[in-house]
Design a protein around this motif. Structure first.
Motif, PDB file in Angstrom:
ATOM      1  N   HIS A 247      49.950  50.645  41.885  1.00  0.00           N
ATOM      2  CA  HIS A 247      50.404  51.465  40.761  1.00  0.00           C
ATOM      3  C   HIS A 247      49.362  52.462  40.249  1.00  0.00           C
ATOM      4  O   HIS A 247      49.711  53.395  39.533  1.00  0.00           O
ATOM      5  N   MET A 248      48.090  52.260  40.631  1.00  0.00           N
ATOM      6  CA  MET A 248      47.050  53.150  40.106  1.00  0.00           C
ATOM      7  C   MET A 248      46.336  53.920  41.209  1.00  0.00           C
ATOM      8  O   MET A 248      45.333  54.584  40.956  1.00  0.00           O
ATOM      9  N   GLN A 249      46.846  53.787  42.451  1.00  0.00           N
ATOM     10  CA  GLN A 249      46.283  54.529  43.588  1.00  0.00           C
ATOM     11  C   GLN A 249      44.766  54.345  43.719  1.00  0.00           C
ATOM     12  O   GLN A 249      44.006  55.317  43.875  1.00  0.00           O
ATOM     13  N   VAL A 250      44.339  53.089  43.666  1.00  0.00           N
ATOM     14  CA  VAL A 250      42.931  52.766  43.909  1.00  0.00           C
ATOM     15  C   VAL A 250      42.865  51.940  45.183  1.00  0.00           C
ATOM     16  O   VAL A 250      43.882  51.405  45.646  1.00  0.00           O
ATOM     17  N   PRO A 251      41.677  51.830  45.804  1.00  0.00           N
ATOM     18  CA  PRO A 251      41.564  51.007  47.013  1.00  0.00           C
ATOM     19  C   PRO A 251      41.935  49.541  46.743  1.00  0.00           C
ATOM     20  O   PRO A 251      41.993  49.107  45.594  1.00  0.00           O
ATOM     21  N   VAL A 252      42.150  48.796  47.822  1.00  0.00           N
ATOM     22  CA  VAL A 252      42.419  47.360  47.709  1.00  0.00           C
ATOM     23  C   VAL A 252      41.086  46.636  47.528  1.00  0.00           C
ATOM     24  O   VAL A 252      40.192  46.747  48.371  1.00  0.00           O
ATOM     25  N   PHE A 253      40.958  45.897  46.408  1.00  0.00           N
ATOM     26  CA  PHE A 253      39.749  45.127  46.152  1.00  0.00           C
ATOM     27  C   PHE A 253      40.072  43.638  46.148  1.00  0.00           C
ATOM     28  O   PHE A 253      41.162  43.221  45.758  1.00  0.00           O
ATOM     29  N   LYS A 254      39.082  42.831  46.588  1.00  0.00           N
ATOM     30  CA  LYS A 254      39.246  41.370  46.563  1.00  0.00           C
ATOM     31  C   LYS A 254      38.734  40.761  45.267  1.00  0.00           C
ATOM     32  O   LYS A 254      39.191  39.705  44.843  1.00  0.00           O
ATOM     33  N   GLU A 255      37.756  41.398  44.659  1.00  0.00           N
ATOM     34  CA  GLU A 255      37.143  40.872  43.440  1.00  0.00           C
ATOM     35  C   GLU A 255      37.327  41.885  42.311  1.00  0.00           C
ATOM     36  O   GLU A 255      37.189  43.100  42.524  1.00  0.00           O
ATOM     37  N   GLU A 256      37.590  41.396  41.113  1.00  0.00           N
ATOM     38  CA  GLU A 256      37.780  42.312  39.993  1.00  0.00           C
ATOM     39  C   GLU A 256      36.499  43.072  39.668  1.00  0.00           C
ATOM     40  O   GLU A 256      36.557  44.214  39.220  1.00  0.00           O
TER      41      GLU A 256
END
Length: 271
Positions: A247-256
């Motif tokens: 929804h925010m067009q950011v990369p996929v991250f595993k950790e916040e």
């Protein structure tokens, strides 16, 4: 390690719990087995442990098929341990030390080695201060740690964890994350079943999705949870970091923390 090929399991009433399940537990260091209630997760774990015997198909350990004689199962269960969801089903003795020592003593290990193994497991699980305490006086989270310590003391190659974070407050859940990472770094294979998709997404590097007794989807958590339609059709939730990605067009991250770092860097560059 452990490989499952075309596994079926039918209950005594004829209903089918597992339908042509094939899994290869060499594909990850921390593997998630996920699915809604009734998907077959607990039945699969009991088949892997040899508690239940499949109606059809094979389970292989180090390329050898599982057999169900006492000698094979005793040796196998020293290398493959399970932590059940309800710790009270896994605790047998009145005080913490003796409960953690139970399986070691039952295997006939020398008492000096038993003491060394138990003390190390209690240290890792931060239970040394309560080692002589009656188990029934412990909190639910402490009982879970005792159950894990009992398996950890056996020093198995594989540990199955059924809903390890269920019923825990945030601090205790974070403790479970740390324990799983300790086991991962130690070289122990960890297989985790959970309804908590944020937890699964964070700790696993390979995921199998079960739906109505079938293997519906598999792959890295980043790949699996992007299949939103299938995940929701299986009655599961999408991890919040995947939602942010979508929804925010950011990369996929595993950790916040990686997301916050990225957002901070992006804000700094745009200012």
């Amino acid at each position: 390690m452990i490989e499952i090929k075309e596994l079926y399991y039918n209950y005594t009433d004829g209903s089918q719990a597992l339908n042509n399940i094939s899994l290869d537990l060499k594909k990850g260091r921390v593997i998630g087995i996920i699915g809604a209630n009734g998907a077959g997760k607990s039945t699969l774990f009991m088949n892997i442990m040899g508690i239940l015997r499949p109606s059809q198909g094979k389970i292989y350990y180090k390329q050898d098929p599982m057999t169900y004689g006492k000698s094979f199962l005793n040796n196998y269960r020293q290398q493959v341990g399970v932590v059940f969801q309800d710790p009270d089903k896994q605790i047998f003795f009145s005080n913490v030390f003796d409960d953690v020592a139970f399986a070691l003593r039952n295997a006939g290990l020398d008492e000096i080695l038993v003491n060394e193994r138990v003390e190390e497991a209690l240290r890792v699980m931060e239970l040394l201060e309560v080692q002589k305490k009656p188990v029934h006086l412990l909190s639910y989270g402490q009982k879970k740690r005792v159950a894990i310590a009992g398996v950890l003391a056996m020093d198995p190659e594989v540990i199955l964890m059924d809903e390890p974070s269920a019923g825990l407050d945030p601090a205790m859940k974070e403790g479970i994350v740390e324990i799983i990472r300790f086991l991962q770094n130690k070289g122990t294979k960890v297989v985790v079943s959970s309804h908590d998709m944020d937890f699964i997404y964070r700790i696993t590097d390979y995921v199998y999705v079960l739906h109505q007794g079938r293997n519906r989807l598999e792959g890295s958590p980043e790949k699996v949870f992007l299949e939103e339609e299938i995940i929701r059709d299986c009655g599961l939730e999408i991890p919040w970091l995947i939602k942010v990605h979508r929804h925010m067009q950011v990369p996929v991250f595993k950790e916040e923390s990686d997301l916050y770092h990225y957002w901070g860097e992006k804000s700094w560059k745009s200012s």
